[in-house]
Design an enzyme around this catalytic site. Structure first.
Site, PDB file in Angstrom:
ATOM      1  N   ARG A 122       0.998  -1.272   0.363  1.00 25.03           N
ATOM      2  CA  ARG A 122       0.289   0.478  -0.022  1.00 25.03           C
ATOM      3  C   ARG A 122       0.863   1.551  -0.043  1.00 25.03           C
ATOM      4  O   ARG A 122       0.599   2.169   0.941  1.00 25.03           O
ATOM      5  CB  ARG A 122      -0.652  -0.102   1.055  1.00 25.03           C
ATOM      6  CG  ARG A 122      -2.300  -0.719   1.476  1.00 25.03           C
ATOM      7  CD  ARG A 122      -3.475  -1.030   2.272  1.00 25.03           C
ATOM      8  NE  ARG A 122      -4.290  -1.687   1.407  1.00 25.03           N
ATOM      9  CZ  ARG A 122      -4.215  -2.739   2.520  1.00 25.03           C
ATOM     10  NH1 ARG A 122      -3.635  -2.927   3.229  1.00 25.03           N
ATOM     11  NH2 ARG A 122      -5.828  -3.948   2.349  1.00 25.03           N
ATOM     12  N   ARG A 242      -0.303  21.942 -15.821  1.00 20.01           N
ATOM     13  CA  ARG A 242       1.129  20.435 -16.722  1.00 20.01           C
ATOM     14  C   ARG A 242       1.033  19.722 -17.830  1.00 20.01           C
ATOM     15  O   ARG A 242       1.939  19.700 -18.192  1.00 20.01           O
ATOM     16  CB  ARG A 242       1.451  19.345 -15.138  1.00 20.01           C
ATOM     17  CG  ARG A 242       1.724  18.253 -15.090  1.00 20.01           C
ATOM     18  CD  ARG A 242       1.918  17.629 -14.145  1.00 20.01           C
ATOM     19  NE  ARG A 242       3.029  16.381 -13.909  1.00 20.01           N
ATOM     20  CZ  ARG A 242       3.138  15.740 -13.421  1.00 20.01           C
ATOM     21  NH1 ARG A 242       3.148  15.886 -12.367  1.00 20.01           N
ATOM     22  NH2 ARG A 242       4.115  14.893 -13.569  1.00 20.01           N
TER      23      ARG A 242
END
Length: 368
Positions: A122, A242
């Site tokens: 995780r 971006r």
């Protein structure tokens, strides 16, 4: 003397260190980021032959424990099947959540290692040690990670920032000219987006840079990283500006998909052609001066970048290329998103594109 840049992302910010012979001192730079569990190095078959021993020697000097996993080289292996093999190989070596991954290699290694770090147990930390010009100026910075799908480039992945980027310019000395040019395409992109003076500098120095001038390479890498770090800090997850970093990529990703992510066309070559197509489309739409387009073509001819679809000896299916556009990650509300330009250093994002004109530009490039 190495130069250090900062990607300002609050508590997830990190340094980019650029310089010569950094691998020999990698343990010194990496040690502050390592916890008791040590590191797991991911590299590919090609890079490992040249540089894995240099990295492990440097880690041993600082008593940093390490294990390594070697993956297959090439963009053709940047897929879910190879990614699952990588994850299983990492898990086999019993990492814990304090284990730090190190990506030693080019863009494929960096993207796959970063993606693995984002999901392994995780989420664990990772460090980028890019060894190609393309990865040093682009893919190692910004936290985009992932793999390709049959439906398109980098459609499976996550945003996961590294904790450090260590760009050793010396590693570029072993790159074939074709790989250097691939990285140069991503370098000149920053000039095309919003830095016309940088493009002028590259017009003067690009040929010498590609001939192996390390000082010029270092300057270009630092300037490219500064440009990308600024944009990433302003828009980490590509909600707006971006997307400018994808100049040429809408076209380029379609070309890569159509050639099967094979050696027929590498990523930098696809982006190089894609940027020419973006300029050509912009000129045809009356947005960009023809003189700027001709400067781009002239510079490509000087340095040896491909400028048309004829670079790849195959028949191109224009309808299929346009179909690839429909799967681009930047699209929204059912509209295709393109990065076009009003001139060198004046890129912009738009969904107001004449699709028939784009088809005409593609057909002309295939026929040149």
């Amino acid at each position: 003397m190495p130069e250090t840049l900062r990607v300002e992302l609050g508590d997830r910010g990190y340094d980019i260190i650029v310089g010569e012979r950094l691998l020999a001192r990698a343990g010194e730079y990496i040690a502050p980021y390592i916890k008791n569990s040590g590191v797991m190095i991911v590299s590919d078959e090609t890079v490992a032959r040249f540089y894995l021993h240099r990295l492990t020697n440097a880690l041993e000097e600082k008593s940093i424990r390490y294990r390594s996993v070697i993956i297959k080289s090439g963009d053709g292996h940047k897929n879910l099947a190879s990614f699952c093999e990588l994850i299983e190989s990492l898990l086999e070596q019993k990492p814990d959540r304090k284990t730090t991954l190190i990506a030693l290699g080019g863009g494929v290694v960096g993207d796959m290692t970063g993606f693995a770090a984002s999901v392994l147990l995780r989420g664990v930390e990772f460090i980028q040690i890019p060894t190609t010009l393309l990865s040093q100026v682009d893919s190692s910075v910004g936290g985009k990670t992932g793999v390709n799908s049959a439906y398109g480039k980098n459609l499976i992945g996550s945003f996961h920032q590294p904790v450090l980027v260590l760009a050793d310019v010396t590693t570029l000395s072993t790159l074939p000219k074709r790989e250097l040019l691939a990285g140069y395409a991503e370098t000149v992109k920053y000039g095309f987006i919003n830095d016309a003076p940088f493009f002028e500098w590259l017009e003067e120095h690009g040929a010498a840079l590609l001939a192996g001038n390390t000082e010029l390479m270092t300057q270009a890498i630092v300037r490219s990283c500064k440009a990308k770090a600024y944009i990433v800090a302003a828009d980490e997850k590509e909600d707006n500006i971006r997307a400018l970093l994808n100049f040429g990529h809408t076209f380029g990703h379609a070309l890569e998909a159509e050639t099967g992510y094979s050696d027929k066309l590498n990523h930098g070559e696809a982006v190089a052609i894609g940027m020419v197509l973006a300029f050509a489309t912009s000129v045809a739409m009356g947005l960009c001066p023809e003189s700027d387009y001709q400067r781009v073509l002239a510079h490509y001819a000087v340095v040896g970048l491909p400028s048309s679809l004829k670079h790849v000896a195959q028949a191109w299916d224009i309808d299929q290329l346009v179909e690839h556009f429909s799967r681009d990650k930047k699209n929204s509300d059912g509209k295709l998103t393109f990065i076009l330009t009003r001139g060198i250093g004046k890129a912009f994002i738009t969904q107001e594109v004449n699709h028939q004109l784009v088809r005409s530009v593609l057909a002309q490039s295939a026929a040149v």
